[in-house]
Design a protein around this motif. Structure first.
Motif, short mmCIF file in Angstrom:
data_model
loop_
_atom_site.label_atom_id
_atom_site.label_comp_id
_atom_site.label_asym_id
_atom_site.label_seq_id
_atom_site.Cartn_x
_atom_site.Cartn_y
_atom_site.Cartn_z
N GLN A 1 0.84 -1.19 0.00
CA GLN A 1 0.00 0.00 0.00
C GLN A 1 0.88 1.25 0.00
O GLN A 1 1.74 1.42 0.88
N ARG A 2 0.68 2.08 -0.98
CA ARG A 2 1.58 3.24 -1.19
C ARG A 2 1.75 4.08 0.06
O ARG A 2 2.87 4.40 0.45
N ASP A 3 0.65 4.47 0.70
CA ASP A 3 0.74 5.39 1.84
C ASP A 3 1.48 4.75 3.01
O ASP A 3 2.28 5.40 3.68
N SER B 1 5.12 5.83 4.55
CA SER B 1 5.19 6.14 5.98
C SER B 1 6.29 5.35 6.67
O SER B 1 6.97 5.85 7.57
N ARG C 1 0.31 15.96 5.98
CA ARG C 1 1.50 15.72 5.16
C ARG C 1 2.44 16.93 5.22
O ARG C 1 3.67 16.77 5.31
N LEU D 1 -1.15 9.21 9.16
CA LEU D 1 -1.06 8.95 7.72
C LEU D 1 -0.81 7.47 7.42
O LEU D 1 -1.34 6.92 6.46
N ALA D 2 0.01 6.83 8.26
CA ALA D 2 0.35 5.43 8.02
C ALA D 2 -0.84 4.51 8.19
O ALA D 2 -0.95 3.47 7.51
N HIS E 1 -5.76 4.26 6.11
CA HIS E 1 -6.51 3.40 5.19
C HIS E 1 -6.53 1.94 5.63
O HIS E 1 -6.87 1.06 4.84
N ILE F 1 2.63 10.99 -0.05
CA ILE F 1 1.48 10.28 0.52
C ILE F 1 0.20 10.96 0.06
O ILE F 1 0.13 12.18 -0.07
N ARG F 2 -0.83 10.15 -0.21
CA ARG F 2 -2.11 10.71 -0.65
C ARG F 2 -2.75 11.56 0.45
O ARG F 2 -2.55 11.30 1.63
N LYS F 3 -3.53 12.52 0.04
CA LYS F 3 -4.22 13.38 1.00
C LYS F 3 -5.20 12.56 1.82
O LYS F 3 -5.93 11.74 1.28
N PRO F 4 -5.20 12.72 3.16
CA PRO F 4 -6.10 11.92 4.01
C PRO F 4 -7.56 12.14 3.63
O PRO F 4 -7.98 13.24 3.28
#
Length: 538
Positions: A284-286, A290, A351, A401-402, A405, A522-525
């Motif tokens: 998972q990217r985010d 992280s 971020r 952030l980590a 999702h 990282i994608r926006k929350p």
């Protein structure tokens, strides 16, 4: 339709539970507070012996080389314990596992104070590290699973205190306890808070039965390969520089064992439907970005805690307590900022806050990259304060952030991976700065010696003036001349080390900008749906 049923089921479960154990309840906060105090103790004990190593070695009859294993044993055992925490806490129940490990940590601390030789100290420190290692990821997990979403940032801020404040004050507290009492109190100090932690956890966590099937159907191949791989890697990183890295047969062999077993561990985990640690999360990217940030945070934090005392003791002959008084400026100022971060996260993109934190950390390293021989503890305090102000802006947003999702059943693995990466980053950071300091100082010293003939008139004048000064103090001409040459050699060595430390601080400053880029990618929350929130401990 399926999603609506899931929400009803989760809410039904929450309603069926005793209200005292619901997320955000009074008991939940007591449990989280107990977990955080336990994690604080475990992280504090990594650094608390460093300032008093000479006294411990002298009491146990150990050499400096042998004494290094006192710290290494703790770190190796801790690194092995962290990945086991998810499996054992699920099988035994979080309450039972934390109570047992806290009690064992207290007993191991008392045994450390009773050590009669080096071998017994290493064995008891390993026990202490193993049981203390369980307390760190579970404190993080309690925050994820026991606090409501609107309080999670506050929980992460409190976890930030354990992760960054504890190692910052460890040398100070250790030096003070040893000077005022004795090194035995480095371990006695764990008993009162340890008992408090057990009381808080016993009250705050719900009793649950042992899941025998979970314990019996363990991923033994994963456990063995993880223990061998991570344990050997930690020894390589901790002892590599002292033993000339791959010039040592021990380090070569341990490195081979580490690479093979870590490779096997990853392969085994990817093939299993119920792995010991779900490393698929790194897909998972985010979460992956992280973990990179966590790794670099560990590298920067522990690199500074290693490098600054080394510089102050080597160049300025600071005592452990004097070093502690400088290092503590990396800890206390952040306590003023931490309460503000959760409120700032409500108004600003986390971020950007994390990027600002890493940028401040990078700037603090850069501020230490222009030192001269006169640059001592007082001059370092400003950079320490900047470093301290940056840390809260990193840990709180990155923790959010980590995990933003992730589902409830992924919390245990997420906590394990993030804490392993921070610890590995710390080990890599210490190994990197230690190796760079040694190699660069030799390079700079060789360069100074090469350029000495070009400035021989100044060198001759320095030797002559110093010799005359020593003769006026009572030395004969021959002794004064030899002493003058020795002082010149010492001055050259110090200058070489100062230049090496400047280079290392600059390199670490540059590395931290990788973390700035990572958190910005990282994608926006986004707000999570109610069905995705963890509502109970599993």
């Amino acid at each position: 339709m399926g999603q609506s049923v899931a929400v009803v089921d989760v809410n039904q479960v929450a309603n069926d539970k005793p209200t005292g154990y619901q997320r955000g309840s009074y008991r939940s906060w007591i449990a989280v507070a107990g977990g955080l105090i336990g994690a604080f103790m475990a992280i504090l004990d990594i650094q608390i012996t460093n300032a008093s190593m000479k006294e411990i070695q002298g009491s146990l009859g150990a050499t400096l080389e042998e004494g290094s294993w006192i710290a290494t044993a703790y770190l190796v055992a801790e690194m092995i314990a962290i990945p086991l925490s998810g499996w054992l806490s699920t099988g035994l129940s979080t309450r039972r596992y934390l109570l047992w490990t806290t009690a064992a940590f207290i007993v191991a601390s008392i045994l450390c104070s009773m050590s009669w030789n080096l071998e017994s100290m290493i064995a008891f420190r390993a026990l202490q590290g193993f049981f203390g290692g369980a307390l760190i990821p579970l404190a993080f997990r309690l925050i994820l699973e026991f606090l409501p979403d609107n309080k999670r940032a506050m929980g992460m801020a409190l976890f930030g205190v354990t992760a960054t404040f504890a190692p910052s004050i460890g040398p100070t507290l250790g030096g003070w306890l040893t000077e005022q009492f004795s090194w035995h109190y480095l371990f006695y100090i764990n008993v009162p808070p340890g008992i408090l932690v057990m009381v808080m956890l016993a009250y705050g966590l719900e009793r649950k039965p042992i899941i025998w099937d979970k314990l019996k159907n363990a991923d033994y191949s994963g456990i063995i390969t993880m223990a061998l791989g991570m344990g050997c890697l930690e020894v390589v990183l901790e002892e590599g520089n002292r033993k000339d890295w791959f010039g040592s047969e021990l380090i070569r062999n341990l490195a081979i064992i580490a690479v093979i077993n870590i490779g096997l561990f990853i392969w085994i985990q990817l093939r299993k439907s119920q792995p010991l640690v779900n490393i698929r999360l790194l897909g998972q990217r985010d979460f992956a970005l992280s973990t990179v940030a966590y790794f670099l945070l560990g590298m920067a934090l522990f690199g500074a805690i290693y490098l600054i005392p080394l510089y102050l003791s080597q160049i300025h002959d600071y005592t452990p307590l004097e070093i502690g008084e400088v290092i503590m400026w990396m800890g206390f100022p952040q306590l003023l900022v931490l309460p503000l971060v959760p409120k700032l996260m409500q108004r600003f993109d986390p971020r950007y806050l994390a990027a600002i934190g890493f940028a401040l950390f990078s700037i603090s390293y850069y501020m230490n990259s222009h030192m001269t021989i006169d640059y001592a503890g007082d001059q370092m305090i400003t950079a320490q304060i900047v470093r301290a102000l940056g840390q809260p802006f990193i840990l709180v947003p990155i923790g959010i952030l980590a995990t933003m999702h992730l589902h409830a059943h992924e919390n245990a693995s997420a906590s394990t991976v993030l804490n392993v990466m921070r610890n590995l980053g710390g080990a890599f950071g210490i190994a990197l700065v230690a190796t760079l300091s040694d190699n660069l100082s030799r390079m700079h010293l060789a360069h100074i010696k090469e350029t000495l003939p070009a400035v021989s008139a100044q060198a001759y004048q320095y030797i002559n003036d110093t010799s005359l000064l020593l003769q006026s103090a009572g030395s004969d001409s021959v002794s004064a001349g030899n002493q003058a040459y020795a002082l010149l050699a010492k001055s050259m060595t110090q200058q070489a080390y100062v230049q090496a430390y400047n280079d290392v601080f600059f390199i670490m400053s540059c590395l931290l900008f990788i973390a700035v880029i990572a958190v910005l990618l990282i994608r926006k929350p986004a707000a999570k749906s109610g069905s995705e929130q963890p509502n109970e401990m599993h």
